[in-house]
Design a protein around this motif. Structure first.
Motif, PDB file in Angstrom:
ATOM      1  N   ALA A  63       5.834   9.992   7.254  1.00  0.00           N
ATOM      2  CA  ALA A  63       6.309   9.822   8.620  1.00  0.00           C
ATOM      3  C   ALA A  63       5.232   9.203   9.504  1.00  0.00           C
ATOM      4  O   ALA A  63       5.511   8.328  10.336  1.00  0.00           O
ATOM      5  N   ALA A  64       3.971   9.627   9.315  1.00  0.00           N
ATOM      6  CA  ALA A  64       2.871   9.051  10.096  1.00  0.00           C
ATOM      7  C   ALA A  64       2.697   7.573   9.786  1.00  0.00           C
ATOM      8  O   ALA A  64       2.465   6.746  10.685  1.00  0.00           O
ATOM      9  N   ALA A 106       3.512  10.365  18.747  1.00  0.00           N
ATOM     10  CA  ALA A 106       4.335  11.233  17.902  1.00  0.00           C
ATOM     11  C   ALA A 106       3.568  12.512  17.605  1.00  0.00           C
ATOM     12  O   ALA A 106       2.337  12.504  17.475  1.00  0.00           O
ATOM     13  N   THR A 107       4.317  13.596  17.490  1.00  0.00           N
ATOM     14  CA  THR A 107       3.754  14.895  17.114  1.00  0.00           C
ATOM     15  C   THR A 107       4.528  15.411  15.913  1.00  0.00           C
ATOM     16  O   THR A 107       5.758  15.553  15.980  1.00  0.00           O
ATOM     17  N   LEU A 108       3.825  15.678  14.811  1.00  0.00           N
ATOM     18  CA  LEU A 108       4.465  16.103  13.570  1.00  0.00           C
ATOM     19  C   LEU A 108       3.884  17.443  13.133  1.00  0.00           C
ATOM     20  O   LEU A 108       2.660  17.609  13.094  1.00  0.00           O
ATOM     21  N   PRO A 141       0.832  -1.201   0.000  1.00  0.00           N
ATOM     22  CA  PRO A 141       0.000   0.000   0.000  1.00  0.00           C
ATOM     23  C   PRO A 141       0.868   1.252   0.000  1.00  0.00           C
ATOM     24  O   PRO A 141       2.060   1.200   0.318  1.00  0.00           O
ATOM     25  N   PRO A 142       0.302   2.402  -0.374  1.00  0.00           N
ATOM     26  CA  PRO A 142       1.081   3.637  -0.364  1.00  0.00           C
ATOM     27  C   PRO A 142       1.593   3.935   1.032  1.00  0.00           C
ATOM     28  O   PRO A 142       0.876   3.794   2.025  1.00  0.00           O
ATOM     29  N   ARG A 143       2.863   4.327   1.113  1.00  0.00           N
ATOM     30  CA  ARG A 143       3.476   4.592   2.408  1.00  0.00           C
ATOM     31  C   ARG A 143       3.215   6.036   2.813  1.00  0.00           C
ATOM     32  O   ARG A 143       4.130   6.846   2.950  1.00  0.00           O
ATOM     33  N   ASN A 144       1.964   6.372   2.976  1.00  0.00           N
ATOM     34  CA  ASN A 144       1.579   7.699   3.414  1.00  0.00           C
ATOM     35  C   ASN A 144       0.288   7.586   4.205  1.00  0.00           C
ATOM     36  O   ASN A 144      -0.091   6.494   4.646  1.00  0.00           O
ATOM     37  N   ASP A 179      -3.706  22.705  16.371  1.00  0.00           N
ATOM     38  CA  ASP A 179      -2.681  23.763  16.420  1.00  0.00           C
ATOM     39  C   ASP A 179      -1.584  23.539  15.390  1.00  0.00           C
ATOM     40  O   ASP A 179      -0.391  23.703  15.657  1.00  0.00           O
ATOM     41  N   GLY A 180      -1.973  23.120  14.182  1.00  0.00           N
ATOM     42  CA  GLY A 180      -0.992  22.958  13.114  1.00  0.00           C
ATOM     43  C   GLY A 180      -0.088  21.766  13.262  1.00  0.00           C
ATOM     44  O   GLY A 180       0.977  21.726  12.639  1.00  0.00           O
ATOM     45  N   THR A 181      -0.481  20.801  14.066  1.00  0.00           N
ATOM     46  CA  THR A 181       0.327  19.599  14.246  1.00  0.00           C
ATOM     47  C   THR A 181      -0.554  18.363  14.091  1.00  0.00           C
ATOM     48  O   THR A 181      -1.768  18.401  14.323  1.00  0.00           O
ATOM     49  N   LEU A 182       0.080  17.285  13.683  1.00  0.00           N
ATOM     50  CA  LEU A 182      -0.583  15.982  13.587  1.00  0.00           C
ATOM     51  C   LEU A 182      -0.128  15.151  14.781  1.00  0.00           C
ATOM     52  O   LEU A 182       1.067  14.938  14.992  1.00  0.00           O
ATOM     53  N   ARG A 183      -1.084  14.664  15.551  1.00  0.00           N
ATOM     54  CA  ARG A 183      -0.781  13.855  16.729  1.00  0.00           C
ATOM     55  C   ARG A 183      -1.154  12.399  16.438  1.00  0.00           C
ATOM     56  O   ARG A 183      -2.286  12.120  16.029  1.00  0.00           O
ATOM     57  N   ILE A 184      -0.198  11.512  16.661  1.00  0.00           N
ATOM     58  CA  ILE A 184      -0.394  10.077  16.417  1.00  0.00           C
ATOM     59  C   ILE A 184      -0.199   9.351  17.735  1.00  0.00           C
ATOM     60  O   ILE A 184       0.814   9.564  18.424  1.00  0.00           O
TER      61      ILE A 184
END
Length: 369
Positions: free
Chosen positions: A261-262, A343-345, A224-227, A290-295
């Motif tokens: 990265a996610a 993780a926070t990106l 699958p796509p790595r995204n 707040d402009g971040t992606l939290r995983i």
């Protein structure tokens, strides 16, 4: 098939009829009855051979007995074959020894000869059956070998396609990105409207070409796509492997670099759960704020012994470096009775960042001029 069955019955019967004299009056009828009972060997081999014992005692039952013993060798196990060979050896030989009052030397010779006559057809049947089984096993091994070679060839082709795709992506993607950055810088620094429009159009064409190339190269990959789009597939594969995992995706569109990265964070976390916490329930959550992606990938306590010993953490160290290069942070550690990977990106496009950097550099150059 029918001809063989007819010969199996008529040939022993003819041999019994041509014997001439018989030891007893009932010897010939017993031999003919044994021949008539030979078709039973296909369904009840022991019953057919049992019908031959009176004929053996009568002295004319050996032709039918040989046919029945051959089928015993074809269909029976070692113990059954040994038992029937012993019966068909002792029964007639003992009768001959008692009736003829043979001395020890001739008694031993009689038993040896009878054992040979009983054991030879049985052993022949067993050898033919063994040869057929070996032939079948060899054919299956050859088919398995051919399937393995085909799988290796397919895997090699897929690996080569993936390698070519990576090389094309790295080479063409690099130049297409440079074209987009330079055209953005030109549009920001020129005073001519026509030049600015042409530069913006060139930038748009370069980005579209880059996106189309990535979409086309994705067809060369079996995975699958790595995204971001590949995360649900990762979860489904983990479920198929027996992991109790739930996905709560509250994120919106994110840049490709952040999506990759996610994907890597979720992939490494699910891999660790599969290895070191079998049977544990896992909750995967993605959110934006707040402009971040939290995983967050949190698993409970395992319900079975781990299939692999606890690792040295190299995978998590590599993941931390991957997240750091993306401008984010990674935290891994115990969470209650389980384990958590968080993780926070920052949500920022690397391509837009490059273009922005180019534009800012161009503006600084224009100001210096």
């Amino acid at each position: 098939m029918i001809l063989g069955e007819v010969l199996a019955v008529t040939v022993p019967a003819a041999m019994a009829l041509m014997a001439g004299t018989a030891p007893y009056e009932w010897s010939l009828p017993a031999a003919l009855f044994a021949c008539i009972a030979l078709p039973l060997r296909h369904r009840r081999p022991w019953l057919s051979l049992l019908a031959c014992l009176p004929a053996l005692l009568g002295g004319l039952g050996w032709p039918a007995t040989v046919v029945a013993l051959y089928h015993i060798g074809r269909t029976s196990g070692v113990r059954s074959m040994a038992a029937w060979v012993a019966v068909t050896t002792l029964t007639p030989a003992t009768l001959v020894v008692i009736n003829e009052s043979l001395p020890p030397s001739r008694t031993l010779l009689t038993y040896a000869f009878t054992l040979f006559v009983s054991g030879a057809p049985t052993a022949l049947g067993a050898l033919i059956t063994t040869r057929q089984e070996l032939t079948t096993t060899l054919a299956e091994a050859q088919r398995a070998r051919a399937a393995e070679l085909a799988a290796r060839e397919h895997s090699a082709r897929a690996a080569e396609r993936a390698r070519i795709a990576r090389e094309i992506h790295d080479a063409v993607g690099h130049h297409a990105t440079l074209i987009a950055v330079e055209s953005a810088a030109l549009a920001a620094t020129t005073d001519e409207p026509e030049t600015r429009v042409a530069a913006l159009r060139l930038r748009t064409s370069a980005k579209e070409a880059l996106n189309e190339m990535r979409a086309a190269l994705a067809l060369l990959h079996a995975e699958p796509p790595r995204n971001q789009d590949g995360i649900p597939t990762l979860v489904e594969r983990a479920r198929a492997a027996g992991v109790k995992v739930t996905l709560d995706d509250q994120s919106g569109p994110i840049p490709p670099a952040v999506g990759r990265a996610a994907f890597r964070v979720v992939q490494e976390a699910l891999t660790n759960v599969t290895k070191h916490a079998p049977g544990a329930e896992v909750h995967v959550r993605l959110s934006q704020r707040d402009g971040t992606l939290r995983i967050s990938v949190v698993n409970g306590p395992p319900t079975a012994a781990a299939a692999e010993p606890k690792g040295d953490g190299i995978g998590l160290h590599g993941l931390a470096e991957r997240v750091r290069l993306a401008g984010g942070t990674l935290r891994c550690g115990p969470s209650g009775d389980g384990f958590a990977v968080e993780a926070t990106l920052p949500i920022s496009s690397s391509e837009d960042g490059e273009e922005g950097a180019g534009s800012r550099g161009a503006r600084r150059g224009q100001a210096s001029a």
